[in-house]
Design a protein around this motif. Structure first.
Motif, PDB file in Angstrom:
ATOM      1  N   LYS A   2       2.987   6.185   0.292  1.00  0.00           N
ATOM      2  CA  LYS A   2       1.825   5.444  -0.215  1.00  0.00           C
ATOM      3  C   LYS A   2       1.868   4.847   0.566  1.00  0.00           C
ATOM      4  O   LYS A   2       1.116   4.012   0.892  1.00  0.00           O
ATOM      5  CB  LYS A   2       2.638   5.514  -1.661  1.00  0.00           C
ATOM      6  N   GLU A   3       2.992   3.191   0.445  1.00  0.00           N
ATOM      7  CA  GLU A   3       2.632   2.170   1.034  1.00  0.00           C
ATOM      8  C   GLU A   3       1.947   2.174   2.750  1.00  0.00           C
ATOM      9  O   GLU A   3       1.434   1.271   3.062  1.00  0.00           O
ATOM     10  CB  GLU A   3       4.484   1.691   1.872  1.00  0.00           C
TER      11      GLU A   3
ATOM     12  N   GLU B 190       7.154   7.191  -2.347  1.00  0.00           N
ATOM     13  CA  GLU B 190       6.535   5.312  -1.957  1.00  0.00           C
ATOM     14  C   GLU B 190       6.615   5.266  -1.042  1.00  0.00           C
ATOM     15  O   GLU B 190       4.971   4.475  -0.769  1.00  0.00           O
ATOM     16  CB  GLU B 190       7.598   4.994  -2.618  1.00  0.00           C
TER      17      GLU B 190
ATOM     18  N   LYS C 142      10.945  11.353  -4.098  1.00  0.00           N
ATOM     19  CA  LYS C 142       9.744  10.230  -4.597  1.00  0.00           C
ATOM     20  C   LYS C 142      10.403   9.234  -4.310  1.00  0.00           C
ATOM     21  O   LYS C 142       9.460   7.939  -3.266  1.00  0.00           O
ATOM     22  CB  LYS C 142      10.855   9.957  -5.760  1.00  0.00           C
TER      23      LYS C 142
END
Length: 163
Positions: free
Chosen positions: A149-150, A146, A142
């Motif tokens: 994605k950023e 994240e 996870k």
């Protein structure tokens, strides 16, 4: 041709193999449900055919073992993704390799997907949606999902494209 499919980045944890074992095991049981149903039907309706029952159980165990123990490590070993100057790309496939690339100037959205089994293993899938297609990077932790994605959104913002 080998340069196209060479391994770029592979940061998948061991819990992804455990997740895939459960995932493929469920599919194996669903596909073998006719054999299980026939065995149960014979048990309650007619005289039990022990040869069919024994062979059915043996086939179920062999296919389940193959689907849950052999295939997931092969899939993980042949899975890779890369984020470079051109865009996001993913290479996958055990017998037949495929590479999918999504350029930054076509990316519209980046979504993180989880489910109940993925949550148990603290994994997530990153889905990158482009104008014409989608690309999914599977089985990431996870925290890494994240960060990924950023990073994708930051690289995409250099193109300043509004949809």
């Amino acid at each position: 041709m080998n340069r196209i499919f060479e391994k770029k980045s592979r940061n998948l944890p061991m819990s992804s193999i455990q997740y895939m074992r459960i995932h493929f095991g469920i599919y194996a049981l669903v596909l073998l449900s006719p054999v299980i149903g026939k065995s149960v039907y014979d048990y309650f309706k007619t005289e039990v055919n022990y040869i069919f029952l024994g062979l059915g159980i043996l086939v179920i165990l062999i296919i389940y073992a193959l689907a849950a123990l052999v295939i997931p490590p092969l899939v993980i070993r042949n899975y890779s993704y890369e984020i470079d100057d051109m865009g996001v790309s993913r290479v996958e496939g055990v017998f037949f390799k495929s590479k999918k690339t999504l350029p930054y100037n076509t990316i519209q959205d980046v979504t993180i997907n989880t489910g109940p089994i993925l949550n148990k293993f603290k994994l997530a899938n990153v889905q990158v949606t482009g104008i014409y297609s989608k690309l999914t990077i599977n089985f990431l932790p996870k925290e890494e999902a994240e960060k990924l994605k950023e990073k994708i959104l930051q690289e995409r913002s250099t193109y300043n494209i509004e949809y």
